[in-house]
Write a protein that holds these residues in place. Structure first.
Motif, PDB file in Angstrom:
ATOM      1  N   GLN A   1       0.818  -1.218   0.000  1.00  0.00           N
ATOM      2  CA  GLN A   1       0.000   0.000   0.000  1.00  0.00           C
ATOM      3  C   GLN A   1       0.854   1.271   0.000  1.00  0.00           C
ATOM      4  O   GLN A   1       0.347   2.354  -0.267  1.00  0.00           O
ATOM      5  CB  GLN A   1      -0.992   0.021   1.173  1.00  0.00           C
ATOM      6  N   HIS A   2       2.136   1.161   0.293  1.00  0.00           N
ATOM      7  CA  HIS A   2       3.046   2.308   0.269  1.00  0.00           C
ATOM      8  C   HIS A   2       3.829   2.378  -1.044  1.00  0.00           C
ATOM      9  O   HIS A   2       4.598   3.310  -1.235  1.00  0.00           O
ATOM     10  CB  HIS A   2       4.076   2.207   1.400  1.00  0.00           C
ATOM     11  N   SER A   3       3.663   1.386  -1.907  1.00  0.00           N
ATOM     12  CA  SER A   3       4.568   1.194  -3.039  1.00  0.00           C
ATOM     13  C   SER A   3       3.966   1.576  -4.383  1.00  0.00           C
ATOM     14  O   SER A   3       2.749   1.609  -4.560  1.00  0.00           O
ATOM     15  CB  SER A   3       4.992  -0.275  -3.107  1.00  0.00           C
ATOM     16  N   ASN A   4       4.871   1.814  -5.342  1.00  0.00           N
ATOM     17  CA  ASN A   4       4.455   2.028  -6.729  1.00  0.00           C
ATOM     18  C   ASN A   4       4.544   0.696  -7.473  1.00  0.00           C
ATOM     19  O   ASN A   4       4.818  -0.344  -6.868  1.00  0.00           O
ATOM     20  CB  ASN A   4       5.304   3.128  -7.382  1.00  0.00           C
ATOM     21  N   THR A   5       4.343   0.730  -8.779  1.00  0.00           N
ATOM     22  CA  THR A   5       4.348  -0.518  -9.554  1.00  0.00           C
ATOM     23  C   THR A   5       5.733  -1.137  -9.683  1.00  0.00           C
ATOM     24  O   THR A   5       5.851  -2.277 -10.106  1.00  0.00           O
ATOM     25  CB  THR A   5       3.764  -0.275 -10.956  1.00  0.00           C
ATOM     26  N   MET A   6       6.781  -0.406  -9.298  1.00  0.00           N
ATOM     27  CA  MET A   6       8.142  -0.962  -9.326  1.00  0.00           C
ATOM     28  C   MET A   6       8.493  -1.668  -8.021  1.00  0.00           C
ATOM     29  O   MET A   6       9.609  -2.171  -7.864  1.00  0.00           O
ATOM     30  CB  MET A   6       9.151   0.153  -9.612  1.00  0.00           C
ATOM     31  N   GLY A   7       7.551  -1.652  -7.053  1.00  0.00           N
ATOM     32  CA  GLY A   7       7.797  -2.330  -5.787  1.00  0.00           C
ATOM     33  C   GLY A   7       8.643  -1.536  -4.816  1.00  0.00           C
ATOM     34  O   GLY A   7       9.190  -2.099  -3.866  1.00  0.00           O
ATOM     35  N   ILE A   8       8.761  -0.223  -5.047  1.00  0.00           N
ATOM     36  CA  ILE A   8       9.500   0.629  -4.115  1.00  0.00           C
ATOM     37  C   ILE A   8       8.547   1.657  -3.519  1.00  0.00           C
ATOM     38  O   ILE A   8       7.467   1.910  -4.058  1.00  0.00           O
ATOM     39  CB  ILE A   8      10.705   1.326  -4.789  1.00  0.00           C
ATOM     40  N   CYS A   9       8.942   2.245  -2.426  1.00  0.00           N
ATOM     41  CA  CYS A   9       8.079   3.198  -1.736  1.00  0.00           C
ATOM     42  C   CYS A   9       7.736   4.367  -2.662  1.00  0.00           C
ATOM     43  O   CYS A   9       8.619   4.990  -3.258  1.00  0.00           O
ATOM     44  CB  CYS A   9       8.764   3.696  -0.463  1.00  0.00           C
ATOM     45  N   HIS A  10       6.469   4.647  -2.800  1.00  0.00           N
ATOM     46  CA  HIS A  10       5.963   5.723  -3.650  1.00  0.00           C
ATOM     47  C   HIS A  10       6.394   7.076  -3.102  1.00  0.00           C
ATOM     48  O   HIS A  10       6.402   7.288  -1.881  1.00  0.00           O
ATOM     49  CB  HIS A  10       4.437   5.629  -3.708  1.00  0.00           C
ATOM     50  N   GLY A  11       6.741   7.991  -3.982  1.00  0.00           N
ATOM     51  CA  GLY A  11       7.146   9.329  -3.560  1.00  0.00           C
ATOM     52  C   GLY A  11       6.084  10.031  -2.741  1.00  0.00           C
ATOM     53  O   GLY A  11       6.395  10.790  -1.819  1.00  0.00           O
ATOM     54  N   GLY A  12       4.815   9.785  -3.036  1.00  0.00           N
ATOM     55  CA  GLY A  12       3.733  10.396  -2.259  1.00  0.00           C
ATOM     56  C   GLY A  12       3.713   9.900  -0.822  1.00  0.00           C
ATOM     57  O   GLY A  12       3.427  10.663   0.105  1.00  0.00           O
ATOM     58  N   ALA A  13       4.028   8.616  -0.623  1.00  0.00           N
ATOM     59  CA  ALA A  13       4.104   8.074   0.743  1.00  0.00           C
ATOM     60  C   ALA A  13       5.281   8.702   1.488  1.00  0.00           C
ATOM     61  O   ALA A  13       5.163   9.076   2.664  1.00  0.00           O
ATOM     62  CB  ALA A  13       4.235   6.555   0.709  1.00  0.00           C
ATOM     63  N   LEU A  14       6.418   8.857   0.799  1.00  0.00           N
ATOM     64  CA  LEU A  14       7.579   9.491   1.427  1.00  0.00           C
ATOM     65  C   LEU A  14       7.281  10.941   1.785  1.00  0.00           C
ATOM     66  O   LEU A  14       7.655  11.414   2.866  1.00  0.00           O
ATOM     67  CB  LEU A  14       8.796   9.414   0.501  1.00  0.00           C
ATOM     68  N   MET A  15       6.591  11.660   0.895  1.00  0.00           N
ATOM     69  CA  MET A  15       6.271  13.063   1.180  1.00  0.00           C
ATOM     70  C   MET A  15       5.279  13.185   2.331  1.00  0.00           C
ATOM     71  O   MET A  15       5.393  14.100   3.151  1.00  0.00           O
ATOM     72  CB  MET A  15       5.768  13.762  -0.078  1.00  0.00           C
ATOM     73  N   THR A  16       4.327  12.275   2.413  1.00  0.00           N
ATOM     74  CA  THR A  16       3.382  12.295   3.533  1.00  0.00           C
ATOM     75  C   THR A  16       4.117  12.035   4.841  1.00  0.00           C
ATOM     76  O   THR A  16       3.886  12.720   5.844  1.00  0.00           O
ATOM     77  CB  THR A  16       2.260  11.262   3.316  1.00  0.00           C
ATOM     78  N   LEU A  17       5.022  11.075   4.839  1.00  0.00           N
ATOM     79  CA  LEU A  17       5.824  10.783   6.028  1.00  0.00           C
ATOM     80  C   LEU A  17       6.651  12.013   6.421  1.00  0.00           C
ATOM     81  O   LEU A  17       6.704  12.389   7.601  1.00  0.00           O
ATOM     82  CB  LEU A  17       6.727   9.580   5.758  1.00  0.00           C
ATOM     83  N   ALA A  18       7.259  12.666   5.452  1.00  0.00           N
ATOM     84  CA  ALA A  18       8.043  13.879   5.725  1.00  0.00           C
ATOM     85  C   ALA A  18       7.156  14.991   6.271  1.00  0.00           C
ATOM     86  O   ALA A  18       7.538  15.689   7.215  1.00  0.00           O
ATOM     87  CB  ALA A  18       8.749  14.345   4.445  1.00  0.00           C
ATOM     88  N   ASP A  19       5.978  15.167   5.708  1.00  0.00           N
ATOM     89  CA  ASP A  19       5.080  16.250   6.118  1.00  0.00           C
ATOM     90  C   ASP A  19       4.646  16.107   7.570  1.00  0.00           C
ATOM     91  O   ASP A  19       4.742  17.055   8.353  1.00  0.00           O
ATOM     92  CB  ASP A  19       3.867  16.280   5.186  1.00  0.00           C
ATOM     93  N   ILE A  20       4.187  14.923   7.963  1.00  0.00           N
ATOM     94  CA  ILE A  20       3.721  14.761   9.341  1.00  0.00           C
ATOM     95  C   ILE A  20       4.885  14.853  10.321  1.00  0.00           C
ATOM     96  O   ILE A  20       4.740  15.365  11.424  1.00  0.00           O
ATOM     97  CB  ILE A  20       2.926  13.457   9.556  1.00  0.00           C
ATOM     98  N   THR A  21       6.038  14.382   9.892  1.00  0.00           N
ATOM     99  CA  THR A  21       7.219  14.448  10.754  1.00  0.00           C
ATOM    100  C   THR A  21       7.666  15.889  10.959  1.00  0.00           C
ATOM    101  O   THR A  21       7.874  16.332  12.090  1.00  0.00           O
ATOM    102  CB  THR A  21       8.357  13.623  10.132  1.00  0.00           C
TER     103      THR A  21
END
Length: 163
Positions: free
Chosen positions: A47-67
């Motif tokens: 649920q955090h990943s894109n079609t390449m099987g790596i963490c999606h940039g949107g998930a990383l940005m959300t994590l950065a934003d709340i942090t």
């Protein structure tokens, strides 16, 4: 990928409850509070990943934003809404499914109405992303539709205004 097991999560990180709006999309999400610092982390799952099987940039940005917002609020000693004015991120390396990633703070600067946070997201192989964020600190408590201040991911760390 199976659900995160407690052995995947480093010591000191506790699961964050459900009910924080968009942040719930990062579930299961973990938080660690120690020595005046708060960090967030997760095991990258489908649920955090894109079609390449790596963490999606949107998930990383959300994590950065709340942090970054949590760091700014912690620095000012108030658990309240702080709208994001700017969030910039440099994506440095991929975080693969099954990999633990967590945030690391580098600094917070407070001004009268704004907070500036910077930090990174790291995995077992090093830096995944670096970010800078700016938050607005309103001079009124009404940062919700119903006028009730909700501390979000800062729940239980600092007292909310009016407590």
């Amino acid at each position: 990928m199976s659900e995160t097991t407690p052995t995947d999560v480093p010591e000191g990180f506790e699961p964050l409850e459900i009910g924080y709006g968009f942040t719930d999309h990062l579930k299961p999400l973990y938080r660690r509070v120690r020595e005046g610092e708060v960090n967030f982390g997760l095991v990258v799952q489908p649920q955090h990943s894109n079609t390449m099987g790596i963490c999606h940039g949107g998930a990383l940005m959300t994590l950065a934003d709340i942090t970054a917002a949590s760091w700014a609020n912690m620095a000012r000693g108030i658990a309240a809404g702080a709208p994001t004015v700017n969030l910039s991120m440099d994506f440095i390396a991929a975080a693969k499914q099954g990999e633990w990633i967590e945030t690391r703070g580098e600094g917070v600067v407070l001004k009268r109405l704004f907070g500036f946070s910077r930090g990174g997201i790291v995995g077992r192989r090093g830096v995944v992303a670096r970010f800078n964020a700016t938050f607005y600190f309103p001079e009124h408590p009404g940062m919700s539709q119903d006028g009730i201040v909700r501390p979000g991911a800062m729940q239980g760390i600092l007292d909310s205004p009016g407590d």
